[in-house]
Design a protein around this motif. Sequence first.
Motif, PDB file in Angstrom:
ATOM      1  N   ASP A 126      50.571  47.345  43.549  1.00  0.00           N
ATOM      2  CA  ASP A 126      49.674  47.315  42.391  1.00  0.00           C
ATOM      3  C   ASP A 126      49.028  45.943  42.226  1.00  0.00           C
ATOM      4  O   ASP A 126      47.814  45.828  42.033  1.00  0.00           O
ATOM      5  CB  ASP A 126      50.431  47.677  41.116  1.00  0.00           C
ATOM      6  CG  ASP A 126      50.790  49.158  41.052  1.00  0.00           C
ATOM      7  OD1 ASP A 126      50.316  49.919  41.918  1.00  0.00           O
ATOM      8  OD2 ASP A 126      51.550  49.546  40.147  1.00  0.00           O
ATOM      9  N   ILE A 127      49.821  44.892  42.305  1.00  0.00           N
ATOM     10  CA  ILE A 127      49.269  43.543  42.151  1.00  0.00           C
ATOM     11  C   ILE A 127      48.384  43.199  43.345  1.00  0.00           C
ATOM     12  O   ILE A 127      47.337  42.579  43.189  1.00  0.00           O
ATOM     13  CB  ILE A 127      50.391  42.507  41.952  1.00  0.00           C
ATOM     14  CG1 ILE A 127      51.017  42.722  40.576  1.00  0.00           C
ATOM     15  CG2 ILE A 127      49.855  41.088  42.080  1.00  0.00           C
ATOM     16  CD1 ILE A 127      52.126  41.784  40.229  1.00  0.00           C
ATOM     17  N   GLY A 128      48.779  43.629  44.540  1.00  0.00           N
ATOM     18  CA  GLY A 128      47.947  43.387  45.721  1.00  0.00           C
ATOM     19  C   GLY A 128      46.597  44.067  45.613  1.00  0.00           C
ATOM     20  O   GLY A 128      45.571  43.501  45.998  1.00  0.00           O
ATOM     21  N   GLY A 129      46.583  45.284  45.087  1.00  0.00           N
ATOM     22  CA  GLY A 129      45.320  45.993  44.900  1.00  0.00           C
ATOM     23  C   GLY A 129      44.421  45.315  43.891  1.00  0.00           C
ATOM     24  O   GLY A 129      43.217  45.205  44.088  1.00  0.00           O
ATOM     25  N   LEU A 130      45.013  44.835  42.812  1.00  0.00           N
ATOM     26  CA  LEU A 130      44.213  44.119  41.812  1.00  0.00           C
ATOM     27  C   LEU A 130      43.766  42.756  42.318  1.00  0.00           C
ATOM     28  O   LEU A 130      42.701  42.270  41.953  1.00  0.00           O
ATOM     29  CB  LEU A 130      45.006  43.970  40.521  1.00  0.00           C
ATOM     30  CG  LEU A 130      45.196  45.275  39.750  1.00  0.00           C
ATOM     31  CD1 LEU A 130      46.129  45.072  38.582  1.00  0.00           C
ATOM     32  CD2 LEU A 130      43.863  45.821  39.276  1.00  0.00           C
TER      33      LEU A 130
END
Length: 106
Positions: free
Chosen positions: A92-96
Amino acid sequence: MGIALPFLLRAIIDDSLPNGDLRLLALLAGSLIALACFGTVIGALQVAVTSRVGQAIMHDLRVRVYAHLQSLSLGFFTTTRTGEVQSRIASDIGGLQALAPTPPAS
């Protein structure tokens, strides 16, 4: 700035070169150099501001995720597999992070 460059070049080609006006040529060439330097400074400032905003967004996001994880009950962590939670957070953080502007790695 982008509009001024063709007009300066036109003035060099149409006015200063055919008339042999070296003073005008030097002035126009100096203007071209000044515009290029100004554009470089503006671009560097834009990258710096964008990087700072992107880093602030990612920091705030990570702090909020960490605070949320700390607020979860112990039961959540006993029923959920550890790798699943870590994988979900990382993805999730990587995608954001792909959406938020960050400075290039040096």
